[in-house]
Design a protein around this motif. Sequence first.
Motif, PDB file in Angstrom:
ATOM      1  N   GLN A 132     -13.509  -2.468  -2.618  1.00 31.77           N
ATOM      2  CA  GLN A 132     -12.300  -1.943  -1.997  1.00 31.77           C
ATOM      3  C   GLN A 132     -12.098  -2.598  -0.624  1.00 31.77           C
ATOM      4  N   THR A 133     -11.004  -3.328  -0.518  1.00 34.20           N
ATOM      5  CA  THR A 133     -10.686  -4.067   0.712  1.00 34.20           C
ATOM      6  C   THR A 133      -9.250  -3.744   1.112  1.00 34.20           C
ATOM      7  N   PRO A 134      -9.010  -2.590   1.674  1.00 35.53           N
ATOM      8  CA  PRO A 134      -7.637  -2.157   1.941  1.00 35.53           C
ATOM      9  C   PRO A 134      -6.953  -2.987   3.016  1.00 35.53           C
ATOM     10  N   LEU A 135      -5.641  -3.187   2.826  1.00 35.49           N
ATOM     11  CA  LEU A 135      -4.831  -3.913   3.802  1.00 35.49           C
ATOM     12  C   LEU A 135      -4.184  -2.992   4.825  1.00 35.49           C
ATOM     13  N   THR A 136      -3.936  -1.747   4.440  1.00 33.36           N
ATOM     14  CA  THR A 136      -3.066  -0.875   5.213  1.00 33.36           C
ATOM     15  C   THR A 136      -3.816   0.331   5.761  1.00 33.36           C
ATOM     16  N   ARG A 137      -3.141   1.016   6.680  1.00 32.35           N
ATOM     17  CA  ARG A 137      -3.706   2.252   7.240  1.00 32.35           C
ATOM     18  C   ARG A 137      -3.897   3.287   6.136  1.00 32.35           C
ATOM     19  N   LYS A 138      -2.895   3.458   5.280  1.00 26.65           N
ATOM     20  CA  LYS A 138      -3.033   4.412   4.182  1.00 26.65           C
ATOM     21  C   LYS A 138      -4.163   4.009   3.239  1.00 26.65           C
ATOM     22  N   GLY A 139      -4.292   2.718   2.999  1.00 23.84           N
ATOM     23  CA  GLY A 139      -5.371   2.255   2.141  1.00 23.84           C
ATOM     24  C   GLY A 139      -6.730   2.573   2.716  1.00 23.84           C
ATOM     25  N   ARG A 140      -6.889   2.388   4.016  1.00 26.83           N
ATOM     26  CA  ARG A 140      -8.177   2.699   4.650  1.00 26.83           C
ATOM     27  C   ARG A 140      -8.481   4.193   4.568  1.00 26.83           C
ATOM     28  N   ILE A 141      -7.441   5.012   4.699  1.00 30.10           N
ATOM     29  CA  ILE A 141      -7.638   6.455   4.572  1.00 30.10           C
ATOM     30  C   ILE A 141      -8.061   6.800   3.147  1.00 30.10           C
ATOM     31  N   ARG A 142      -7.444   6.161   2.153  1.00 33.11           N
ATOM     32  CA  ARG A 142      -7.805   6.429   0.770  1.00 33.11           C
ATOM     33  C   ARG A 142      -9.243   6.003   0.474  1.00 33.11           C
ATOM     34  N   VAL A 143      -9.674   4.893   1.058  1.00 32.12           N
ATOM     35  CA  VAL A 143     -11.068   4.479   0.877  1.00 32.12           C
ATOM     36  C   VAL A 143     -12.005   5.515   1.490  1.00 32.12           C
ATOM     37  N   ALA A 144     -11.678   5.981   2.700  1.00 31.94           N
ATOM     38  CA  ALA A 144     -12.499   7.010   3.342  1.00 31.94           C
ATOM     39  C   ALA A 144     -12.541   8.276   2.505  1.00 31.94           C
ATOM     40  N   LEU A 145     -11.417   8.630   1.905  1.00 34.05           N
ATOM     41  CA  LEU A 145     -11.344   9.817   1.053  1.00 34.05           C
ATOM     42  C   LEU A 145     -12.298   9.674  -0.138  1.00 34.05           C
ATOM     43  N   GLU A 146     -12.255   8.518  -0.801  1.00 32.46           N
ATOM     44  CA  GLU A 146     -13.131   8.319  -1.950  1.00 32.46           C
ATOM     45  C   GLU A 146     -14.593   8.247  -1.522  1.00 32.46           C
ATOM     46  N   GLU A 275       6.261   2.603   7.263  1.00 32.49           N
ATOM     47  CA  GLU A 275       5.439   3.051   6.141  1.00 32.49           C
ATOM     48  C   GLU A 275       5.734   2.208   4.899  1.00 32.49           C
ATOM     49  N   LEU A 276       7.011   1.922   4.689  1.00 29.61           N
ATOM     50  CA  LEU A 276       7.424   1.172   3.512  1.00 29.61           C
ATOM     51  C   LEU A 276       6.956  -0.277   3.590  1.00 29.61           C
ATOM     52  N   ALA A 277       7.023  -0.872   4.780  1.00 32.04           N
ATOM     53  CA  ALA A 277       6.645  -2.267   4.946  1.00 32.04           C
ATOM     54  C   ALA A 277       5.180  -2.508   4.570  1.00 32.04           C
ATOM     55  N   GLU A 278       4.331  -1.486   4.766  1.00 35.91           N
ATOM     56  CA  GLU A 278       2.922  -1.631   4.411  1.00 35.91           C
ATOM     57  C   GLU A 278       2.725  -1.855   2.915  1.00 35.91           C
ATOM     58  N   ILE A 279       3.684  -1.389   2.121  1.00 33.28           N
ATOM     59  CA  ILE A 279       3.528  -1.425   0.664  1.00 33.28           C
ATOM     60  C   ILE A 279       4.034  -2.741   0.072  1.00 33.28           C
ATOM     61  N   GLU A 280       4.787  -3.512   0.823  1.00 31.93           N
ATOM     62  CA  GLU A 280       5.403  -4.719   0.267  1.00 31.93           C
ATOM     63  C   GLU A 280       4.418  -5.642  -0.459  1.00 31.93           C
ATOM     64  N   PRO A 281       3.195  -5.890   0.065  1.00 34.51           N
ATOM     65  CA  PRO A 281       2.290  -6.806  -0.651  1.00 34.51           C
ATOM     66  C   PRO A 281       1.991  -6.388  -2.090  1.00 34.51           C
ATOM     67  N   TYR A 282       2.091  -5.087  -2.369  1.00 33.42           N
ATOM     68  CA  TYR A 282       1.795  -4.621  -3.727  1.00 33.42           C
ATOM     69  C   TYR A 282       2.934  -4.934  -4.696  1.00 33.42           C
ATOM     70  N   TRP A 283       4.061  -5.369  -4.151  1.00 37.32           N
ATOM     71  CA  TRP A 283       5.166  -5.834  -4.979  1.00 37.32           C
ATOM     72  C   TRP A 283       5.276  -7.357  -4.968  1.00 37.32           C
ATOM     73  N   ARG A 284       4.487  -7.999  -4.124  1.00 35.85           N
ATOM     74  CA  ARG A 284       4.505  -9.464  -4.026  1.00 35.85           C
ATOM     75  C   ARG A 284       3.383 -10.110  -4.823  1.00 35.85           C
ATOM     76  N   HIS A 285       2.430  -9.305  -5.270  1.00 38.32           N
ATOM     77  CA  HIS A 285       1.284  -9.836  -6.018  1.00 38.32           C
ATOM     78  C   HIS A 285       1.063  -8.986  -7.259  1.00 38.32           C
ATOM     79  N   PRO A 286       0.833  -9.610  -8.419  1.00 36.51           N
ATOM     80  CA  PRO A 286       0.552  -8.828  -9.628  1.00 36.51           C
ATOM     81  C   PRO A 286      -0.830  -8.200  -9.556  1.00 36.51           C
ATOM     82  N   GLN A 287      -0.940  -6.981 -10.017  1.00 40.96           N
ATOM     83  CA  GLN A 287      -2.222  -6.275  -9.987  1.00 40.96           C
ATOM     84  C   GLN A 287      -2.318  -5.372 -11.222  1.00 40.96           C
TER      85      GLN A 287
END
Length: 317
Positions: A132-146, A275-287
């Motif tokens: 898990q290598t989060p890019l965003t603040r929300k991602g880091r929080i989700r990693v901490a949660l898990e 908040e929305l701008a943080e999510i853009e990479p997830y629409w720019r790369h297939p996952q």
Amino acid sequence: MGGTALVLGATGGIGGAVARALLEDGWAVRALARDGEAAEARWTGSPHGRLVWTTGDALHGEDVARAAEGAAFIVHAVNPPGYRNWDRVVLPMIDNSIAAARRAGGARIVLPGTIYNFDPARCPIVGSDTPQTPLTRKGRIRVALEDRLSQAAREGVPSLIVRAGDFFGPGAPQSWFAQVLARDPLKRIVVPGGPGIGHSWAYLPDLARSVAGLMGRADRLAAFERVQFAGYWDPDGTALPSAVRRVIGRPDLPIRRFPWWLIRMLAPFGGFPRELAEIEPYWRHPQRLDNARLLALLGDEPRTPLDAALRATFALA
């Protein structure tokens, strides 16, 4: 089948869908809401049983602990009110669920997971053991949660994380599908992804059936279990818009690109654009999501045909 489950976030899309799937499987299901009477009045009901509502707040530990008494599972599908204050709210809420699960004698916590824990440019496929290598603040929080769930599992509170792509389906108004791609009234289709970029979608009833199925096989789960729900893979971002046109019978419905340039311009001012701008990479790369562990546990993944799923989403006969 099951015993008793507490659902936090039953007024939302995934929480409500899981509650219905559990009722269908014969579980006794409780739900916690800040206004239990109002939530019960809005609840559309289920032919398979009654959802028992309790007034309380996931931010108040005693409320969660009281609602969780005697429960075998706590479905933690709750988000911050208005999706604000993630940095101050998300971790205290999971701490409350962990404490309640411990007081209930080791109830298993079920968490709907996200892809924001991962860098989409480096992780084209997400599996149960992907770093898990989060890019965003929300991602880091989700990693901490898990991480907190992982630690709790070592201390006698098991958990199950079911990770999925973007939701669509009936009862999912707070989603990219409902708010952007096929916003009501449907005058155009707005595609958030870049040209040729694939994207993972999760039809809520299928996801909920998977979660309920996994809960019914608790004896096969590890103390800290992570699984991925593959859902629908749109290989180039055109399959879902084409299916929407086909299902609603409007082959000439305009298709537009989401204005990320405008979001990037407004992001420095904070608020929702940031908040929305943080999510853009997830629409720019297939996952894609690797569901090998889910298949090992369930045997198969529920998969409603896409056109039928869209007809149910749009409430078409």
